[in-house]
Each structure stands twice: as C-alpha cells, then as structure tokens.
Design an enzyme around this catalytic site. Structure first.
Site, short mmCIF file in Angstrom:
data_model
loop_
_atom_site.label_atom_id
_atom_site.label_comp_id
_atom_site.label_asym_id
_atom_site.label_seq_id
_atom_site.Cartn_x
_atom_site.Cartn_y
_atom_site.Cartn_z
N GLY A 471 0.76 -1.10 -0.16
CA GLY A 471 -0.10 -0.09 -0.05
C GLY A 471 0.97 1.27 0.03
O GLY A 471 0.38 2.46 -0.05
N THR A 472 2.21 1.03 -0.05
CA THR A 472 3.24 1.90 0.16
C THR A 472 3.38 2.73 -1.17
O THR A 472 4.01 3.77 -1.37
CB THR A 472 4.45 1.55 0.54
OG1 THR A 472 4.52 0.33 -0.26
CG2 THR A 472 4.51 1.08 2.28
N ARG A 589 13.79 14.27 -0.97
CA ARG A 589 13.00 14.28 -2.14
C ARG A 589 11.72 13.26 -1.94
O ARG A 589 12.01 12.13 -1.57
CB ARG A 589 13.89 14.25 -3.28
CG ARG A 589 12.94 14.13 -4.66
CD ARG A 589 13.78 14.11 -5.86
NE ARG A 589 14.52 15.35 -6.45
CZ ARG A 589 15.71 15.49 -6.67
NH1 ARG A 589 16.40 14.26 -6.65
NH2 ARG A 589 16.34 16.48 -6.89
N ASN A 592 6.92 10.47 -5.41
CA ASN A 592 5.67 10.56 -5.93
C ASN A 592 4.88 11.37 -4.67
O ASN A 592 4.39 10.59 -3.69
CB ASN A 592 4.88 9.10 -6.06
CG ASN A 592 3.51 9.15 -6.57
OD1 ASN A 592 2.81 10.26 -6.37
ND2 ASN A 592 3.52 8.37 -7.63
N PRO A 593 4.57 12.57 -4.99
CA PRO A 593 3.79 13.34 -3.74
C PRO A 593 2.40 12.83 -3.77
O PRO A 593 1.91 13.02 -2.55
CB PRO A 593 3.73 14.85 -4.65
CG PRO A 593 4.78 14.88 -5.76
CD PRO A 593 5.00 13.45 -6.10
N THR A 595 1.21 9.77 -3.66
CA THR A 595 1.34 8.29 -2.66
C THR A 595 2.12 8.79 -1.24
O THR A 595 1.61 8.28 -0.37
CB THR A 595 2.02 7.11 -3.27
OG1 THR A 595 3.36 7.58 -3.65
CG2 THR A 595 1.10 6.78 -4.58
N GLY A 663 12.77 8.55 2.97
CA GLY A 663 11.92 7.52 3.60
C GLY A 663 10.78 8.09 4.47
O GLY A 663 10.84 9.06 5.34
N GLU A 666 7.43 5.80 8.08
CA GLU A 666 7.00 5.75 9.64
C GLU A 666 6.94 7.15 10.30
O GLU A 666 6.12 7.29 11.20
CB GLU A 666 8.03 4.79 10.22
CG GLU A 666 7.72 3.55 10.04
CD GLU A 666 8.76 2.59 9.97
OE1 GLU A 666 8.92 1.63 11.09
OE2 GLU A 666 9.79 2.27 8.99
#
Lengths: 703, 330, 171
Positions: A471-472, A589, A592-593, A595, A663, A666
């Site tokens: 789902g990431t 960076r 994908n803005p 998601t 990343g 989380e």
C-alpha cells in the site's frame, strides 16, 4: 518503439496515479488468498487456551470423523522441522505451550466451513503451569538485553544526569506508558502453500501476504529443509502490514507442514481477525521514565529516558524505545536505558516506527510539560535545543531541517493565534485546545539487494526486483525511479516485484524499502546503460547490486518532522475529537507526491489512533487479548479523522541515496500521539501520560 | 460452526410450528448477530428457521394514534420512515447511532431486540461465562469491566444489553407483539428483557418458539420533545459506554411528563423510573434534572472498571434533559 | 446440510449448492471466484466485505448465502462494464483514496450505496434536522462511511473522492 528513447520527463516528483490502482478499486488485484489455485484445501488452526504448560493429550477422533476432513495435525504427527533456532516457528514440534493462542493443531478439509467446525472438535488437555503476562517496572525477572533492535546500544550515558537535574532551573520527572498494540492490517495474515506432488519436480509454492519475499524465504527455506530455489514465494499485493508481515510467523510453518501431508493440493490458511491478536505479532507495552532539566532560558541540561518493556520468554525482541531520544535534542548530560521483562506472551515484533512511536510519545509529552514549567512556547523550546551535530555520535547531520518544519508547521496551523498555555478555549460544551510535537526517524542501513534490467523486444525495459507493495506505492514510485534512471518514459518500464524468483532484496521496513530498492535499481540502470547504451538490443540484460552507502558512519542520517493538532473535548462526556492536524516533514526528495502524501497522512492517522484508541487489553488470568477484534480494538473510523494538512520541505538529501529521498513510511506516526495528548492538556488541563486517552480519563477532571 | 438445517418459513404458522418442533431451533432474520455467534461457536442450533421473508415489513398507524412496526422492518428503513423521524425522533436517532449503515440495512427490528451482550468473555468460548455456559463463572467480575453494568447486575453476570434501539423503546413504553404455539401476547418492552439474577443465560422472557411479530409504539403528546444521546469511545461504529433516551413534556416551566431510559448500564435497557418520579411536577431546570439523575444512580453498584459510567450517565442525562427543556422553551 | 441457491452476481446468474453455513461473502469468494469483496473481520466490524444486495449496501460476511437465494448482488468488480471505471472508482484513483487497496472495493460499494441513500433523503446520526433535506457535508460523508474501516488511514482522501463524485454529478 525502437531507436533512442525520447528524453524522459523527470518522473521523480511527479504525482503519478497508482499503477495498481484500477485493479484495486475494482477488487481485481489478487491478494494471497485470491491467487488462482486448483482444488484447494482449507486449514483452520487449533489454538492453545492456556498461556504456559504442556499438551498432555489430544483427541482428534471426532474431528477426523467429520465428512470432508482430510487430516488433523498435532505435534504427534506433524512433519519435522530442520531448526529449533526460533521457537516462534517451532510449530507442532513439541508439547510445550509458550503463549495463549499458540497453535497446537490444525485441521485441513475440503471446505472452510468443515475445517473450522472440525477444529472446534479437537479436544486438547493441558498440563497448566504458572504464567505471567503482566509488565511491571520492578519485575524481578527484569534484565538488560545485549542490544536493542536492530543493533543499537542498550544503554548510553554521558555526563552527570543526576547532578544536572539537581542544578536545573526547571525539571520534569514523569512516567509515561503505552499499552500493547496490534498492527491489525485490513488483510489478515494469509498464506497458501502447495507442496509438489510425487510426479512433480517443481518447487514448493507459497502465495503469501508479506513485506518481503526474500527475507521470508531466507528463514523459511532452511527451516523446511529446502534449498532456497525449492521455495517459491509470490506476494504481489499486500493488504497492509505495518511490521506484522516482515518476518515469518507460525501460520507460515503450520500451513507448510499441512501442505507437506497433502502433496499436490494447495492448502489455504487465512487467520481470523480474532487470531490476529495472538498469532501475528504485537508492539510491546512500555513504561518510560523521562527526566528533563533545563536552564531558565529553556536550554536542556539533562535528558534521561529509562524504558522497561516486555519480550516473549521464548524469543527476545527488544524495542529501541529510547533511541530517538539520543539524537533529538542537545544536552550536556544524557542517559538512556532499556530493560526487558520476559513474559508468557506471543512474540512482540516491529510495528510502525518501532521505538520512535512509543518513545517519542514520552519524550515529546515531557517536552510539552517542560515548556509549561518554563512558561515557554513549546515550538520555541524545541528550536532552542537544536543540536549542531548528532548529540550521540558527534557526527554532522546529513541534513536536519527540524527547525524549519516547526516554523512552517506553526504557520500553516496558525499556532501564533492559540489561546495561552493552560487556557484552551470553550465552544459551547466543547473544550478546544492545540498541541504540537516533533518527530524523527533514522536511516536504517541495509545490505544485500539486487535488481535485473532487461530490454524487451518492443523497446521497453523490464525491471525485476523482489520488492513489495504494502500500500506504500512501490509499484508506482519504483517505476518512476527506474524511468528516470533508464531515461525512458515510465510507460516504457515494466516493473515486476513481489516474487522470490526475482533478484533478492530487502523487505519493506524501517522506512527504507523504496530507498534501498530505488538505489539498487539506479545502480542496475547505470550498469545497464554503461554496458548496452540507450538503444539496447532485445534481451540485453544486467543485474545490478546495491552499493555500499558511504555516508553511513560519516554522517548522522535522520528524517524530521513537526505535527500540530487541534482537539475538542466534550465537557459533559469527555468524548474527544480531532478536527484538524498539520504535519510538515523533512523527508528529502519525494518521489511521488500523491502516494507520499497518503502515506504520511496514514501515519498521522495511526498516531491519532495511538493517542485515542488503541489498546490490547491482556487478561492476566488467561493471558489472552480480551478485546481482540475490530469491535473491541478500536482504530479510527472515518468520522474520527478530520482535516489533515501534510506537506514537506523541498530538501533532497543526496547523502541518503541517489534519489535524495529519506523515507516516509514511519515518521508520520512519530510525534502525532504526543501532539494530540499535548492538545488534550491544553484543552482540559488534564495531562494524560498513558495512551489511549479515552473519554473516562477526562470525564469530570477538566478545569 | 456446527452443521445446521435450514428452513425458510412460508408463513407465521409454519415458522412457529417448525421452530417449536425442535428444542434447539432458532429464528434467522437479518443474521447480523446470529451469524456472528454461529461463527464464534457460542450458539449451536441444529435448525435455522428463516423468517426474513415473512410479511413483517410494514409500519402502520394504530387506531389509538400509535404506530405498529413490523418485526422484519430493517433498522435503516425504520430510522428513515417519515413518521418515526417526525413523531419519535429519539427512536430514529438511536437507530442511526447504532452499528453501521451496512448492518442497519440487514438488521431487523425484532432481531435488534434479541441482540446478545457484547461482553468480551461471553463472546470468547475459551473463557468462563455464566451466560454462555451456566455455572462456569463470570470472567468479567475480576476482568476487563469497561463495558459492564452498573445497575441491576448480579454476582453471576455483569453484562449489558448492547442495543441502542431498545433504549428509546423502553422509554416509550413500547409493547413487543409475540406469537407462539400457545397464541399471541404482548409484553411491555420494559418487561421483555430480563435482569441476570441467577439465570443470566436468559436475556428475555421469550419462550422457545415464540416469534416477535411487531413492536407497538404508543402515541406521544405533540408537545413532547425527545432525544437520544450516545457516549462512546469513537465518533461512530462503536457500542455505547452509556446512552440516554429521554422524552420531556413541559408546560409553563413544569415537567408534566417525562420518560427516561439508559443504555449501556444494565442487562436490559434501564427505565429510569426513580428519575422520572423525582421529575414529575418539578421545575424544568438543571437542578431538578441533576437531582433526578442522582436519584436514579444512587443505586448504582459499579465494578472498579465501570465506575466512570455512573458519572458519565449522570452528566449525560442532565445534559440531555437540560437540552430538551431549553429547546422547548425556545 | 446443503441447499441449492441462485444468485445474480454482477449481471451473471449462478446456480450453486452451498453448505447452509456458507456466508454470502464466502459463496462469492470461494465458490464463485469473485474476490472483489474482501474478508477483513468476518463479523461485520470492518466493512471490507461490503456489496450491494438488491441495491443496498450490506456486510456480506454476516449474510448467509442460503437466506439470500434469488438475490441480486453487485460487487465493486461489477459496478462498471468491462475495464471501465465507475465514477466513484475514478474518483478514488484521482484522490488516491486508498493505499493497500484491501478495504477499497468495500469502500467503493459503500459510497455508491451511500449516495443513493442520501438522494433518498435518509438522515444520518449527524443530520441536525431529522425531517429536513440531506446535505452531504464532510461531516455527513464521514459519518455515513464510518462502517468501512481503513487501517492505512486514507479517510481524508476518501472524503475528497466523494466530494469529487458529488461535484461531477452536480448539474
């Protein structure tokens, strides 16, 4: 399309729609249970009703007599496993019961209804032994683990904390608690295993829901006495995981053992929602004492964070709860400790932001209390304590833009317009308050990752790596990274992931999945273009490897963020609403803005959930989770979540990886629970130091 | 789930005859609670008599001005019915506060009344429970008590009734229409559900094979104002910690009539007769409402884990009554 | 016990023998191979199994298949013909109203059912005036979709997807 590919538009940074989206909105993307298999059997486990002891005898006669039952497994007839290294996976190999709900048998049958019914007919008699499932800070069996997850020092100590606290102008000394929490992904843990038939030379096939086929296979293959290539694992779509599907679990082994008894027949096992609370991992409860000392101007002089948490008696997992505290703020005198209490509970595992989520709830609540003690703006208090270098290692930060996150967040939220501390506003029956907290998440260095790139006859590129999408957004974002690295349009990239036949890589976890997979794909793409140019012949192929990250050890590498929350508390009933939250993040960076925004928002939603809802209540007498279903273990409904404004700084960090991304999986949850709890204090004057903050905690206690 | 036979009833007589013929037969309507329990293994009938297609899905006016609600009317349809929305707003509100829209589309009026407790120990066959297995003991007495009773409990059972809908029905003096092998009868809703006493297994006074056919709602005076307030751990899709259904008739600042029931506090929807008695003829102001709430809850005997409910029920009740009085004064 | 039933699913009629214990959800998934509705809890506590039953949204896990003999079932897979997308599905894509996708078919069916209920003027728990018209504010949308849990936390975007659908429908 042959010849030189056209110059690609920069894919990274483009809000591309999910490539797996059309299939998912129609329900056509097959999850593990839904993979087409022929003539399946269905498995239903038999679970222990005691927390510790031995199986004295099992009577399977009645179960076996049910028409449609193919086999009943117990420790007496189950095939043998090759290794006893991990007792969580030592399934049906002995008569020992190590936790409530442990698998002590299983039924396989022609239909799920028959399997479930027959499992209820298996009679098990136990030799009960004394058990203990209650975490206490002063537990006599408390011990110091050798290290905490994955390999951090257990304790750290610098300077003289006690002395500094004695001299401090303002201090906080409080204990914060977080309960057992469960990941509860919407898709329960599911696996389908087919052992090859007699005339069948193929591998053992496993359709599975997991965070990484490579790490799962690495553990399961030797346990099942198979060469790695004899176990094929397929996991293209995963219905949420949050850490619970990172490592193999007992149901994998149970299903494989069952499949071995019926070669040629696929065996399907989907845990029930109730079983998810005993057989799918959980987050340890924590008891955290935080002590802070500061001078009059709000400069921290002492930070101490002492943690007690639990582990299973049969398998150690030491969550790194105080580790973020080591990096967060500057102070001359610092100390962190972790202690474990071994209990008769299922094995705790990583859960979204292991360590940071519970640890930063405590630290950031304590910082709020310190700001109150100093009469200082909590945003300003944090900015004043920004370290020049990592307080723990002394290394320079690759990038650290926490202060900017705090300032931008304050602006977006309207922090300056808040009522004074301790004087939340009243709107009819509603008490309204605001709160904030900071967040951080480290780079999680990993090794061992490969990707293959192949030119297809039509000029397209196939990119193969055993990555996963929980789902990431991996299907989409990794395609974008590959397109940029290969200088082709994203439409010309065929990404293949979620299959153990692909080049092996790391699993999703530690907010490092896309970072590691992307770095590997970029390395493979460079090698591919070096060798074959941009007009490669069909069939041209290169396998690339993850290069070593040379920044590790030279820089402190961390993501940062700031969360703000508005809370409304019903003065009559204590009911709590969170109409809006703001999060601003320093995550390098963003690939994908679209998601990324979803994932950060999802993290903050889970933080809100941690603040107000989540608690697995363990009954000391039986050792099970009492409220183990979705009606009992609350996560927010749509009505519980208001507006969430997520943004990030445009600050690539090239020392993280070639994409410049840090990343995002989380950091959204980290800090959010404290921001909500701090807002509850602002609204009501009630400081709740143990989540979840339920209505009864505030009822009649507000000012 | 043990195997069971299935019979789709052709008419009421067929349903009752078939169900009565087997001691462990049970009726199936919407299934939202029964299927849940079958799957958990906490009920094991050998025969399901499906009454979902019987003609019980009408809402009709009664000659005395009340309304008859068919037992098969779905919760969503009852909540949406113009008469219910206009004349019994607290009933519509209670229905809309229960479960989710998907469940309300399946669940029926009769089935809603027959919901069984959500006590986590009752729902788990691995833990002792006197309601599920008489004589095995009550796990909640020394266990997790957050959702348990503060009124009318016994040493054998501290479970609460989970229905929202039943709370305003108790306040309204609704009547449950039953049919059985020995004919038809009507039971006041307040007498339909039982307190646990020493027989917690039985939730209601329903005899084996008796079928709910309808619920009759009496007419309310047009000046009556009513409301339902549900307090829960999340904003939606959660069982009540406590809930309040109240209907208040005030003339010239004096309480002429009042009906109050509490949910989430007892083994049955709790008709607050003490509070009502205190209030009748009293001035319609917050101090009276508080005195009434305190009178009702003076009898509360919470467990340590459910002690907060006494305060919560009192404050919610005062708030609801005050709101109704203010609304009426406007 | 087994029984023969007939179900019309996404426009195709099936006749099948089912165990009386089989839920509508399992009949769809295990027997008819329609895995669009998902099993998240099997107890009506999450909404992942939501389908439209004779046009109304329901949790198919708590419906016994045998009891719904003759019913017309629409899953998210059957909302639009072939590979085309229903406007609600298009809006879910546009707004990124999902992450893992497991609750999504149920969410989509729930939105379709919800829009019809609102058009029908049915009030919700948060509707101020029970007898008045229904305005699908954000608060209304959130409440009406609260029977569909999403652990990934896509609620904000789900509400945006409903808003998009409403805007497209507006004259």
């Amino acid at each position: 399309m042959t010849g030189t590919p056209p110059p690609a538009p920069a894919e990274s940074g483009r809000p591309r729609e999910r490539l797996d989206g059309p299939a998912k909105v129609a329900g056509r993307a097959p999850y593990a249970y839904e993979q087409p298999v022929e003539d399946p059997l269905f498995l239903f486990p038999v679970r222990s009703t005691i927390a510790r002891g031995r199986v004295r005898w099992v009577d399977t006669e009645e179960a076996e007599a049910v028409p449609g039952v193919v086999a009943v497994l117990t420790h007496l007839n189950a095939p043998r496993l090759a290794s006893r290294d991990d007792l969580e996976l030592w399934v049906l190999q002995d008569d020992e019961v190590r936790h409530h709900g442990q698998f002590v048998g299983a039924v396989i049958a022609g239909t799920p209804e028959v399997a479930r019914h027959a499992a209820s007919l298996v009679k098990v008699e136990y030799q009960r032994e004394w058990h203990d499932v209650v975490l206490r800070a002063d537990h006599p069996e408390r011990y110091r683990p050798d290290h905490v997850n994955p390999s951090f020092d257990t304790d750290t100590s610098h300077g003289d904390v006690d002395g500094a606290l004695a001299d401090a102008a303002a201090t906080v000394d409080q204990t914060y608690r977080t309960p057992v929490q469960h990941h509860v992904p919407m898709e329960p843990h599911t696996t389908v295993v087919r052992w090859p038939g007699a005339a069948d030379l193929g591998a053992v096939a496993m359709y599975d829901s997991n965070q990484g086929v490579s790490p799962i296979r690495k553990v399961l293959a030797p346990l099942l006495d198979l060469d790695p290539e004899q176990l094929w694992i397929h996991s293209p779509h995963v219905g949420g995981a949050f850490g619970s599907k990172a490592s193999p679990k007992a149901h994998h082994v149970l299903t494989a053992l069952a499949a071995r008894l019926v070669p040629g027949r696929p065996v399907k096992c989907a845990l029930t929602r109730q079983q998810m609370f005993g057989n799918a991992g959980h987050r340890t409860p924590t008891i955290q004492r935080v002590r802070l000392g500061a001078d009059r101007r709000g400069r921290l002089t002492a930070i101490a964070h002492d943690v007690v948490e639990h582990t299973a008696r049969f398998k150690e997992f030491a969550e790194q709860t105080a580790v973020a505290t080591r990096t967060m703020y500057a102070a001359e005198h610092r100390r962190t400790t972790h202690r474990l209490v071994p209990l008769d509970v299922p094995a705790p595992v990583i859960m979204r932001a292991p360590g940071e989520a519970p640890g930063m709830f405590a630290l950031e609540s304590a910082m709020d209390e310190l700001a109150v003690a100093l009469g200082m703006d909590p945003v300003e208090l944090r900015i004043r304590n920004e370290p020049d270098a990592d307080p723990e290692s002394g290394l320079p930060f690759s990038t650290r833009h926490l202060a900017r996150c705090l300032r931008e967040g304050a602006t977006r939220f309207g922090w300056a317009d808040r009522p004074p501390a301790g004087q939340g506003r009243r709107d009819g029956d509603w008490l309204v308050g605001v709160g904030m907290a900071a967040s951080t998440y480290p780079l999680f260095p990993q090794q061992g990752s490969r990707a293959r790139i192949r030119a297809l006859p039509d000029g397209r590129r196939q990119v193969e790596i055993a990555a996963s999408d929980l789902g990431t957004g991996t299907w989409t974002a990794l395609t974008q990274i590959a397109a940029d690295a290969l200088a082709v349009p994203a439409e010309a990239v065929d990404l293949v992931i979620g299959d153990s036949a692909l080049p092996a890589t790391v699993g999703a976890g530690g907010s490092s999945g896309l970072s590691i997979w992307g770095t590997t794909v970029v390395a493979a793409a460079r090698a591919f273009r070096d060798r074959h140019g941009d007009d490669p012949p069909a069939g041209a192929e290169v396998v690339g490897e993850l290069p070593e990250n040379t920044a590790v050890g030279r820089y402190a590498l961390h993501a940062f963020g700031a969360q703000f929350a508005e809370v409304r508390v019903d003065a009559v009933t204590g009911e709590i609403r969170v109409p809006r939250m703001v999060g601003v993040f320093d995550v390098g960076r963003v690939i994908n803005p679209r998601t990324a925004r979803s994932q950060l928002m999802g993290g903050m939603t889970m933080g809100l959930s941690m603040a107000l809802h989540e608690e697995s209540v363990v009954d000391p007498r039986f050792g099970h989770v009492v409220n183990g279903d979705y009606a009992g273990y609350h996560i927010p409904t749509n009505a519980d979540v208001g507006d969430i404004d997520v943004s990030w700084l445009d600050e690539p960090d090239p020392l993280y990886n070639p994409m410049g991304s840090k990343g995002i999986g989380e950091i959204g949850i980290v800090g959010t629970a404290a921001a909500v709890a701090n807002a509850v204090w602002h609204a009501t004057g009630v400081r709740v130091r143990d989540v979840p903050i339920t209505p009864d905690r505030l009822l009649g206690r507000h000012r | 789930m043990i195997p069971f036979d299935y019979h789709r009833a052709t008419d009421v007589e067929d349903a009752v005859r078939t169900a009565t013929s087997r001691p462990d037969a049970t009726y199936l309507a919407g299934g939202t609670n029964l299927v849940d329990h079958l799957r958990l293994g906490i009920t094991s009938p050998s025969l399901l008599v499906d009454v979902s297609r019987l003609p019980f899905d009408d809402i009709d006016p009664l000659p005395d001005g009340g309304v008859r609600v068919g037992a098969g009317v779905r919760n969503s349809d009852l909540a949406a019915h113009p008469t219910i929305r206009r004349d019994y707003p607290m009933l519509a509100a209670a229905l809309l506060a229960g479960a989710s829209w998907q469940l309300r589309n399946l669940a029926t009026t009769g089935g809603n009344l027959l919901q069984r407790t959500r006590c986590a120990y009752f729902q788990n066959p691995a833990t002792p429970c006197n309601k599920r297995e008489p004589g095995s003991g009550c796990s909640a007495l020394a266990g997790w008590q957050r959702h348990h009773a503060i009124l009318g409990a016994s040493e054998h059972c501290v479970a609460v009734h989970p229905s929202d809908m039943a709370v305003p029905l108790a306040a309204l003096d609704a009547t449950v229409r039953l049919t059985g092998a020995h004919g038809d009868r009507g039971v006041p809703l307040t007498a339909f559900h039982r307190l646990p006493g020493d027989e917690p297994r039985r939730d209601t006074v329903l005899e084996h094979g008796e079928l709910i056919t309808a619920v009759d709602l009496p007419r309310l005076p047009p000046t009556t104002r009513s409301a339902y307030r549900k307090v829960r751990d999340r904003a939606s899709y959660a069982f009540a910690l406590v809930s309040v259904a109240a209907a208040l008739t005030v003339t010239d600042g004096v309480v002429r009539d009042v009906r109050i029931a509490l949910g989430g506090v007892a083994h049955k929807p709790w008709r607050a007769t003490r509070a009502e008695e205190t209030l009748r003829g009293a001035d319609a102001r917050p101090a009276s409402f508080r005195a009434a709430a305190e009178a009702e809850l003076a009898e509360a005997e919470p467990l340590p884990g459910s002690a907060f409910k006494t305060t919560m029920a009192r404050e919610a009740l005062v708030s609801v009554l005050t709101g109704l009085a203010e609304e009426g004064a406007r | 016990m087994e029984a023969e039933i007939r179900l019309r699913v996404d426009g195709t009629t099936h006749t099948l023998r089912v165990d009386t214990r089989t839920s509508l959800l399992d009949a769809l998934r295990d027997r008819l191979g329609n895995t669009s509705p998902k099993k998240g809890c099997d107890h009506g506590q999450c909404g992942s199994c939501t389908v439209l039953l004779d046009g109304r949204r329901i949790t198919s896990c708590l419906a016994l298949a045998v009891s719904h003999d003759g019913a017309e079932v629409t899953t998210a897979d059957g909302l639009a013909p072939g590979d085309t997308l229903h406007p609600v599905q298009r809006a879910f894509l546009d707004q990124d109203a999902f992450q893992c996708g497991y609750c999504t078919p149920g969410q989509v069916c729930s939105v379709v059912g919800m829009l019809a209920e609102a058009t029908d003027g049915r009030p919700s728990h948060v509707t101020g005036e029970l007898t008045g018209p229904v305005q699908l504010t954000d608060e209304e949308i959130r409440e009406r979709l609260s029977g569909n849990l999403c652990r990934c936390g896509a609620y904000v975007n789900i509400v945006a997807a409903v808003r998009q659908t409403l805007a497209e429908e507006a004259p």
